[in-house]
Design a protein around this motif. Structure first.
Motif, PDB file in Angstrom:
ATOM      1  N   UNK A  15     -10.016-121.765  23.721  1.00 16.01           N
ATOM      2  CA  UNK A  15     -10.376-120.389  23.350  1.00 16.01           C
ATOM      3  C   UNK A  15      -9.655-119.334  24.186  1.00 16.01           C
ATOM      4  N   UNK A  16      -8.622-119.730  24.905  1.00 16.40           N
ATOM      5  CA  UNK A  16      -7.825-118.736  25.635  1.00 16.40           C
ATOM      6  C   UNK A  16      -6.839-118.068  24.676  1.00 16.40           C
ATOM      7  N   UNK A  17      -6.584-116.794  24.924  1.00 14.63           N
ATOM      8  CA  UNK A  17      -5.766-116.011  23.988  1.00 14.63           C
ATOM      9  C   UNK A  17      -4.286-116.339  24.149  1.00 14.63           C
ATOM     10  N   UNK A  18      -3.638-116.616  23.026  1.00 20.61           N
ATOM     11  CA  UNK A  18      -2.194-116.836  22.997  1.00 20.61           C
ATOM     12  C   UNK A  18      -1.444-115.587  22.557  1.00 20.61           C
ATOM     13  N   UNK A  19      -1.979-114.903  21.535  1.00 18.95           N
ATOM     14  CA  UNK A  19      -1.289-113.722  21.021  1.00 18.95           C
ATOM     15  C   UNK A  19      -2.214-112.975  20.070  1.00 18.95           C
ATOM     16  N   UNK A  20      -1.818-111.746  19.759  1.00 17.84           N
ATOM     17  CA  UNK A  20      -2.450-110.993  18.676  1.00 17.84           C
ATOM     18  C   UNK A  20      -1.373-110.636  17.658  1.00 17.84           C
ATOM     19  N   UNK A  21      -1.794-110.576  16.403  1.00 15.81           N
ATOM     20  CA  UNK A  21      -0.919-110.135  15.324  1.00 15.81           C
ATOM     21  C   UNK A  21      -1.582-108.960  14.628  1.00 15.81           C
ATOM     22  N   UNK A  22      -0.807-107.950  14.290  1.00 12.57           N
ATOM     23  CA  UNK A  22      -1.311-106.800  13.541  1.00 12.57           C
ATOM     24  C   UNK A  22      -0.417-106.595  12.328  1.00 12.57           C
ATOM     25  N   UNK A  23      -1.037-106.323  11.167  1.00  9.96           N
ATOM     26  CA  UNK A  23      -0.310-106.198   9.903  1.00  9.96           C
ATOM     27  C   UNK A  23      -0.377-104.777   9.367  1.00  9.96           C
ATOM     28  N   UNK A  24       0.758-104.257   8.910  1.00  3.46           N
ATOM     29  CA  UNK A  24       0.790-103.048   8.095  1.00  3.46           C
ATOM     30  C   UNK A  24       0.839-103.494   6.645  1.00  3.46           C
ATOM     31  N   UNK A  25      -0.113-103.044   5.839  1.00  2.28           N
ATOM     32  CA  UNK A  25      -0.223-103.479   4.447  1.00  2.28           C
ATOM     33  C   UNK A  25      -0.066-102.280   3.529  1.00  2.28           C
ATOM     34  N   UNK A  26       0.797-102.426   2.526  1.00  3.36           N
ATOM     35  CA  UNK A  26       0.993-101.369   1.534  1.00  3.36           C
ATOM     36  C   UNK A  26       1.416-101.997   0.216  1.00  3.36           C
ATOM     37  N   UNK A  27       0.840-101.492  -0.869  1.00  3.42           N
ATOM     38  CA  UNK A  27       1.197-101.928  -2.226  1.00  3.42           C
ATOM     39  C   UNK A  27       1.083-103.438  -2.384  1.00  3.42           C
ATOM     40  N   UNK A  28       0.028-103.999  -1.803  1.00  5.01           N
ATOM     41  CA  UNK A  28      -0.256-105.410  -1.984  1.00  5.01           C
ATOM     42  C   UNK A  28       0.654-106.357  -1.237  1.00  5.01           C
ATOM     43  N   UNK A  29       1.401-105.844  -0.271  1.00  6.81           N
ATOM     44  CA  UNK A  29       2.308-106.690   0.500  1.00  6.81           C
ATOM     45  C   UNK A  29       2.222-106.320   1.988  1.00  6.81           C
ATOM     46  N   UNK A  30       2.551-107.268   2.829  1.00 13.17           N
ATOM     47  CA  UNK A  30       2.614-107.002   4.263  1.00 13.17           C
ATOM     48  C   UNK A  30       3.987-106.426   4.583  1.00 13.17           C
ATOM     49  N   UNK A  31       3.982-105.228   5.166  1.00  8.39           N
ATOM     50  CA  UNK A  31       5.233-104.516   5.459  1.00  8.39           C
ATOM     51  C   UNK A  31       5.777-104.840   6.852  1.00  8.39           C
ATOM     52  N   UNK A  32       4.867-104.990   7.801  1.00 15.02           N
ATOM     53  CA  UNK A  32       5.262-105.239   9.192  1.00 15.02           C
ATOM     54  C   UNK A  32       4.244-106.165   9.846  1.00 15.02           C
ATOM     55  N   UNK A  33       4.743-107.079  10.656  1.00 15.64           N
ATOM     56  CA  UNK A  33       3.892-107.929  11.490  1.00 15.64           C
ATOM     57  C   UNK A  33       4.314-107.687  12.940  1.00 15.64           C
ATOM     58  N   UNK A  34       3.363-107.226  13.747  1.00 13.12           N
ATOM     59  CA  UNK A  34       3.653-106.993  15.168  1.00 13.12           C
ATOM     60  C   UNK A  34       2.853-107.987  15.997  1.00 13.12           C
ATOM     61  N   UNK A  35       3.557-108.812  16.745  1.00 13.92           N
ATOM     62  CA  UNK A  35       2.906-109.814  17.570  1.00 13.92           C
ATOM     63  C   UNK A  35       3.022-109.430  19.042  1.00 13.92           C
TER      64      UNK A  35
END
Length: 306
Positions: free
Chosen positions: A260-280
């Motif tokens: 349960x130790x953290x490896x990473x976080x991912x954040x998604x920008x979503x527009x028009x039913x698609x993922x535009x950007x993934x920031x890890x």
């Protein structure tokens, strides 16, 4: 109740607001918490009681954050690779009358736009446009005239509007797409991943030179999908799990190892039913406020890739 205990109660009631202001100015959870603590020390030691505690504390935390921001900008110029704000899983401050402004200003994309402003422009924009402070309060906080602050606000607003990120308006649709995407990632389903990604999607990672990074930027749906499909077996070998979670007000995930130790976080920008950007984010310094952090290099060796 003693005067000192009154101050404690007043301060604690305003702590969420103070943190939210400082975080948007600094893009750092740890630095924002430090700024809030320094604000308390100044308030506690002040010989006089301010007429408006909210105005006094908001001005104090903003001034402290501006000073920190000026020195932080120099450090960030020497940062290894892309720099992202420290991930925030939940904003402690809520204001129904300004919910849209608060949500928009919390995203990774918006915080990165704020990074391009001068410290004064950033402070004026955050206080005025995000939190709705009047120009007299803003002017007093930053030590400029109201006229000067209005000019700073116009410049900042123009810059933010020009680059303002666009997101799927329906939160439920964003979250549903993120769940589908994470399911496809767990399954290593290249076709499903490609289908959920925008044609010009970008996968960008912030490791800060302190954790493994599979490249700073990948672009294009086919390329990004191949990278993601190749990552899942590595996570599986170390018993990692993917926990869907809102990150900076947008759909995302927290990746943890078997302990349960953290490896990473991912954040998604979503527009028009698609993922535009993934920031890890894998830089352990930026994950420490979430939970104990995994040794990503050791995890990579265990996965047979080190």
């Amino acid at each position: 109740m003693t005067p000192d205990s009154n101050r404690v109660v007043e301060f604690e009631e305003l702590r969420p607001l103070l943190f939210s202001i400082a975080y948007r100015l600094l893009g750092s959870v740890s630095e924002a918490e430090d700024a809030v603590q320094e604000t308390w020390l100044r308030y506690e030691s002040s010989p006089t009681q301010p007429e408006s505690v909210r105005a006094y504390l908001s001005a104090t935390v903003s001034r402290i954050a501006i000073d920190v921001l000026r020195s932080a900008r120099v450090r960030r110029e020497a940062y290894v690779g892309p720099w992202f704000p420290e991930p925030l899983l939940a904003d402690p401050y809520e204001d129904p009358q300004r919910s849209a402004e608060l949500a928009d200003s919390l995203s990774m994309a918006a915080l990165l736009l704020l990074e391009r402003l001068s410290p004064l422009e950033r402070a004026v924009f955050v206080l005025r446009e995000v939190f709705g402070f009047g120009f007299p309060e803003v002017a007093s906080t930053v030590g400029r005239s109201e006229a000067a602050c209005r000019q700073l606000a116009v410049r900042a607003r123009r810059h933010m509007d020009a680059g303002r990120p666009r997101f799927e308006a329906d939160r439920a649709q964003r979250e549903a797409l993120a769940v589908r995407f994470l399911d496809a990632f767990r399954d290593g389903d290249l076709a499903a991943l490609t289908e959920l990604l925008a044609a010009d999607v970008q996968l960008v990672g912030d490791a800060g030179g302190k954790a493994p990074n599979w490249g700073e930027v990948f672009a294009g749906s086919a390329n990004v999908a191949r990278v993601l499909a190749a990552l899942m077996p590595l996570f599986a070998r170390i018993g990692a799990r993917v926990d869907p979670h809102e990150v900076n007000g947008q759909p995302g995930a927290v990746f943890r190892d078997r302990d349960a130790r953290v490896l990473s976080t991912w954040a998604f920008d979503v527009l028009e039913g698609r993922i535009q950007t993934i920031r890890t984010i894998t830089n352990p310094d930026k994950l420490a406020h979430l939970a104990p952090v995994a040794d990503a290099w050791a995890a990579l060796r265990e996965a047979g890739q080190g």
